[in-house]
Design a protein around this motif. Structure first.
Motif, PDB file in Angstrom:
ATOM      1  N   ASP A   1      39.315  56.185  42.161  1.00  0.00           N
ATOM      2  CA  ASP A   1      39.364  54.728  42.056  1.00  0.00           C
ATOM      3  C   ASP A   1      40.327  54.239  43.126  1.00  0.00           C
ATOM      4  O   ASP A   1      41.432  54.773  43.272  1.00  0.00           O
ATOM      5  N   VAL A   2      39.904  53.238  43.870  1.00  0.00           N
ATOM      6  CA  VAL A   2      40.777  52.683  44.910  1.00  0.00           C
ATOM      7  C   VAL A   2      40.905  51.185  44.678  1.00  0.00           C
ATOM      8  O   VAL A   2      39.902  50.481  44.558  1.00  0.00           O
ATOM      9  N   GLU A   3      42.150  50.742  44.588  1.00  0.00           N
ATOM     10  CA  GLU A   3      42.386  49.309  44.420  1.00  0.00           C
ATOM     11  C   GLU A   3      43.261  48.823  45.566  1.00  0.00           C
ATOM     12  O   GLU A   3      44.295  49.418  45.872  1.00  0.00           O
ATOM     13  N   GLY A   4      42.835  47.752  46.206  1.00  0.00           N
ATOM     14  CA  GLY A   4      43.616  47.168  47.300  1.00  0.00           C
ATOM     15  C   GLY A   4      43.995  45.743  46.964  1.00  0.00           C
ATOM     16  O   GLY A   4      43.186  45.003  46.405  1.00  0.00           O
ATOM     17  N   GLU A   5      45.219  45.392  47.300  1.00  0.00           N
ATOM     18  CA  GLU A   5      45.663  44.009  47.090  1.00  0.00           C
ATOM     19  C   GLU A   5      45.690  43.293  48.441  1.00  0.00           C
ATOM     20  O   GLU A   5      46.330  43.752  49.390  1.00  0.00           O
ATOM     21  N   LEU A   6      44.979  42.173  48.502  1.00  0.00           N
ATOM     22  CA  LEU A   6      44.905  41.396  49.745  1.00  0.00           C
ATOM     23  C   LEU A   6      46.046  40.399  49.823  1.00  0.00           C
ATOM     24  O   LEU A   6      46.501  39.875  48.799  1.00  0.00           O
ATOM     25  N   THR A   7      46.477  40.119  51.044  1.00  0.00           N
ATOM     26  CA  THR A   7      47.466  39.056  51.249  1.00  0.00           C
ATOM     27  C   THR A   7      46.823  37.715  50.879  1.00  0.00           C
ATOM     28  O   THR A   7      45.600  37.588  50.860  1.00  0.00           O
ATOM     29  N   GLN A   8      47.677  36.737  50.590  1.00  0.00           N
ATOM     30  CA  GLN A   8      47.154  35.432  50.181  1.00  0.00           C
ATOM     31  C   GLN A   8      46.716  34.579  51.372  1.00  0.00           C
ATOM     32  O   GLN A   8      45.834  33.738  51.241  1.00  0.00           O
ATOM     33  N   GLU A   9      47.364  34.777  52.505  1.00  0.00           N
ATOM     34  CA  GLU A   9      47.073  33.927  53.672  1.00  0.00           C
ATOM     35  C   GLU A   9      46.111  34.623  54.631  1.00  0.00           C
ATOM     36  O   GLU A   9      46.107  35.837  54.735  1.00  0.00           O
ATOM     37  N   HIS A  10      45.329  33.813  55.367  1.00  0.00           N
ATOM     38  CA  HIS A  10      44.483  34.345  56.441  1.00  0.00           C
ATOM     39  C   HIS A  10      45.342  34.868  57.583  1.00  0.00           C
ATOM     40  O   HIS A  10      46.357  34.260  57.886  1.00  0.00           O
ATOM     41  N   PRO A  11      44.955  35.905  58.291  1.00  0.00           N
ATOM     42  CA  PRO A  11      43.847  36.810  57.957  1.00  0.00           C
ATOM     43  C   PRO A  11      44.230  37.707  56.777  1.00  0.00           C
ATOM     44  O   PRO A  11      45.306  38.314  56.794  1.00  0.00           O
ATOM     45  N   LYS A  12      43.338  37.765  55.784  1.00  0.00           N
ATOM     46  CA  LYS A  12      43.640  38.508  54.561  1.00  0.00           C
ATOM     47  C   LYS A  12      43.426  40.003  54.769  1.00  0.00           C
ATOM     48  O   LYS A  12      42.317  40.455  55.029  1.00  0.00           O
ATOM     49  N   TYR A  13      44.503  40.763  54.654  1.00  0.00           N
ATOM     50  CA  TYR A  13      44.401  42.213  54.829  1.00  0.00           C
ATOM     51  C   TYR A  13      45.021  42.895  53.607  1.00  0.00           C
ATOM     52  O   TYR A  13      45.753  42.278  52.833  1.00  0.00           O
ATOM     53  N   PHE A  14      44.693  44.169  53.442  1.00  0.00           N
ATOM     54  CA  PHE A  14      45.247  44.924  52.312  1.00  0.00           C
ATOM     55  C   PHE A  14      46.694  45.277  52.618  1.00  0.00           C
ATOM     56  O   PHE A  14      46.966  46.004  53.573  1.00  0.00           O
ATOM     57  N   HIS A  15      47.628  44.781  51.821  1.00  0.00           N
ATOM     58  CA  HIS A  15      49.016  45.184  52.052  1.00  0.00           C
ATOM     59  C   HIS A  15      49.488  46.214  51.031  1.00  0.00           C
ATOM     60  O   HIS A  15      50.523  46.840  51.237  1.00  0.00           O
TER      61      HIS A  15
END
Lengths: 140, 140
Positions: B75-89
């Motif tokens: 299982d892989v879970e990624g959290e995206l940043t809130q602002e553009h450009p949205k990347y997995f942090h």
């Protein structure tokens, strides 16, 4: 905002991942002694994700700008490092537009917005690779 | 070593990429007003590439260690940043093994080799995200 996927080993060198949208994708790798492939390569999938992410931005922005009647493809080439872990340290994206009287100014604006502002996958790539882009207008 | 793909806009929000191995993959995104999806999301595809890359290492190493008779998913879970450009942090990978008398020592060794040495996609992720892993042994 979260994205979650599950990847299941299907035996051999084959993995199947689900997607939040409901589809699945098979990834595998070359196996010595056979040409048979069941899916795509993880590293090539990274390049496909980069192109598709930016492409989605570009067609969305062009739609808002009322630009239509064009065809569009991207070539993406990544150079891997020689030593393990092998990652892309150089990436080149060629954006190709085909059509009559292409609105080059708006196309360039749409690509700039994707590259500089919207494309999250490109932002991720910039953290490990030198990313270069080129736009090609094929007026027909 | 180079990898090259071509991604073609198929109309709407749909993109098709080829793969050096010969298969193709469709990527698209959610479109307001419809549930219909033709492909996978580029950002979720990044997570699938991460899982498949590491998974390929793990099963290859376990095969060399003569470890078989197990099932395996991630299982892989990624959290995206809130602002553009949205990347997995932030990214979390849960490795799940199922079987009788699982060889936990060898499984851990195989995962460590992937994480620390072989998995190029994980090396790319580490440049933009905090990556955490956890191994779960489901002895049955």
């Amino acid at each position: 905002m979260y994205r979650k996927i599950t990847t299941e080993w299907k035996g051999g060198m084959t993995f199947e991942s689900d997607d939040p949208g409901g589809k699945t994708v098979i990834m595998d790798t070359e196996v010595e002694g056979t040409d048979e492939r069941f899916g795509i390569s993880p590293k090539a999938a990274m390049l496909s994700a980069l192109a598709s992410c930016s492409g989605l931005d570009v067609v969305s922005v062009l739609e808002k700008m009322k630009v239509s009647d064009y065809e569009f493809k991207m070539d993406v080439e990544g150079e891997l490092t020689q030593e393990h872990p092998k990652y892309f340290h150089k990436v080149k994206i060629d954006y190709h537009f085909f059509g009559q009287n292409l609105n080059e100014k708006k196309i360039k604006k749409a690509i700039d917005l994707s590259v500089e502002k919207y494309c999250g996958v490109m932002e991720m790539f910039r953290q490990f690779a030198e990313v270069n882009i080129e736009i090609h207008y094929h007026n027909q």
